[in-house]
Design a protein around this motif. Structure first.
Motif, short mmCIF file in Angstrom:
data_model
loop_
_atom_site.label_atom_id
_atom_site.label_comp_id
_atom_site.label_asym_id
_atom_site.label_seq_id
_atom_site.Cartn_x
_atom_site.Cartn_y
_atom_site.Cartn_z
N SER A 11 0.84 -1.19 0.00
CA SER A 11 0.00 0.00 0.00
C SER A 11 0.88 1.25 0.00
N LYS A 12 0.24 2.40 -0.19
CA LYS A 12 0.96 3.67 -0.14
C LYS A 12 1.62 3.84 1.22
N ARG A 13 0.92 3.48 2.28
CA ARG A 13 1.46 3.65 3.63
C ARG A 13 2.74 2.83 3.82
N LEU A 14 2.72 1.58 3.37
CA LEU A 14 3.91 0.73 3.48
C LEU A 14 5.04 1.29 2.61
N ALA A 15 4.71 1.70 1.39
CA ALA A 15 5.72 2.25 0.49
C ALA A 15 6.35 3.51 1.08
N GLU A 16 5.53 4.37 1.68
CA GLU A 16 6.07 5.58 2.30
C GLU A 16 6.98 5.23 3.47
N SER A 17 6.61 4.22 4.24
CA SER A 17 7.44 3.77 5.35
C SER A 17 8.79 3.26 4.85
N LYS A 18 8.75 2.48 3.78
CA LYS A 18 9.99 1.95 3.20
C LYS A 18 10.83 3.07 2.58
N SER A 19 10.16 4.06 1.98
CA SER A 19 10.89 5.20 1.41
C SER A 19 11.58 5.99 2.51
N PRO A 30 22.83 11.18 -1.69
CA PRO A 30 22.22 10.30 -2.70
C PRO A 30 23.06 9.03 -2.88
N ARG A 31 22.42 7.90 -2.69
CA ARG A 31 23.10 6.61 -2.76
C ARG A 31 22.31 5.66 -3.64
N PRO A 32 22.98 4.64 -4.19
CA PRO A 32 22.25 3.61 -4.93
C PRO A 32 21.39 2.80 -3.97
N LEU A 33 20.24 2.34 -4.47
CA LEU A 33 19.29 1.63 -3.61
C LEU A 33 18.82 0.36 -4.31
N LEU A 34 18.85 -0.75 -3.59
CA LEU A 34 18.31 -2.02 -4.06
C LEU A 34 16.97 -2.23 -3.36
N ILE A 35 15.90 -2.44 -4.15
CA ILE A 35 14.58 -2.72 -3.59
C ILE A 35 14.21 -4.14 -4.00
N ASP A 36 14.07 -5.01 -3.02
CA ASP A 36 13.72 -6.41 -3.25
C ASP A 36 12.20 -6.54 -3.29
N ILE A 37 11.67 -6.85 -4.48
CA ILE A 37 10.22 -7.00 -4.64
C ILE A 37 9.83 -8.46 -4.87
N SER A 42 1.10 -7.54 -4.95
CA SER A 42 0.71 -6.39 -5.76
C SER A 42 1.26 -5.12 -5.13
N ILE A 43 1.35 -4.09 -5.96
CA ILE A 43 1.79 -2.77 -5.51
C ILE A 43 0.77 -1.79 -6.07
N ASP A 44 0.01 -1.13 -5.19
CA ASP A 44 -1.03 -0.25 -5.72
C ASP A 44 -0.44 1.01 -6.33
N ARG A 45 -1.24 1.73 -7.09
CA ARG A 45 -0.79 2.89 -7.85
C ARG A 45 -0.12 3.94 -6.95
N ASN A 46 -0.73 4.24 -5.83
CA ASN A 46 -0.14 5.24 -4.93
C ASN A 46 1.19 4.76 -4.35
N ALA A 47 1.30 3.46 -4.10
CA ALA A 47 2.56 2.90 -3.61
C ALA A 47 3.63 2.99 -4.69
N ARG A 48 3.27 2.71 -5.93
CA ARG A 48 4.23 2.81 -7.03
C ARG A 48 4.74 4.24 -7.15
N THR A 49 3.84 5.19 -7.00
CA THR A 49 4.23 6.59 -7.06
C THR A 49 5.19 6.93 -5.93
N ALA A 50 4.89 6.46 -4.73
CA ALA A 50 5.76 6.72 -3.57
C ALA A 50 7.14 6.10 -3.78
N LEU A 51 7.18 4.87 -4.29
CA LEU A 51 8.47 4.21 -4.52
C LEU A 51 9.24 4.88 -5.65
#
Length: 106
Positions: A11-19, A30-37, A42-51
């Motif tokens: 969700s957006k909330r989880l994505a914002e927490s991870k961000s 600014p550093r390189p970032l690895l995101i393990d998906i 699923s990743i909702d639209r608002n979460a994709r935007t946050a990520l």
């Protein structure tokens, strides 16, 4: 590295927490970032935007293992104009090798 929970809907909330977690790890540089998906349902639209709005990333590598992961990764990469280079990888080693090219110079 940020890991999204396998088997769950992001969700957006989880994505914002991870961000926020990524920003804390970056410590203002600014550093390189690895995101393990791998295995995310699923990743909702608002979460994709946050990520996709990674403000403190020099580059983002999305790590996935399945065709579903690749589709989710493409959705994240295409959710908005990227602020930094973003790529999908099925191999952790390849992702880390690509990210190494974006390490900050001391």
């Amino acid at each position: 590295m940020i890991t999204l929970p396998a088997g769950e809907h992001v969700s957006k909330r989880l994505a914002e927490s991870k961000s926020e977690e990524a920003r804390a790890l970056a410590a203002g540089v600014p550093r390189p970032l690895l995101i393990d998906i791998r295995g995310v349902k699923s990743i909702d639209r608002n979460a994709r935007t946050a990520l996709g709005a990674a403000e403190m990333s020099a580059a983002v590598a999305l790590l996935g293992a399945s065709p579903v992961d690749r589709v989710l990764g493409n959705f994240v990469m295409g959710s908005q104009e990227p602020r930094c280079p973003v790529a999908f990888f099925a191999s952790r080693g390849e992702a880390l090798a690509w990210l190494a090219g974006f390490l900050p110079v001391p």
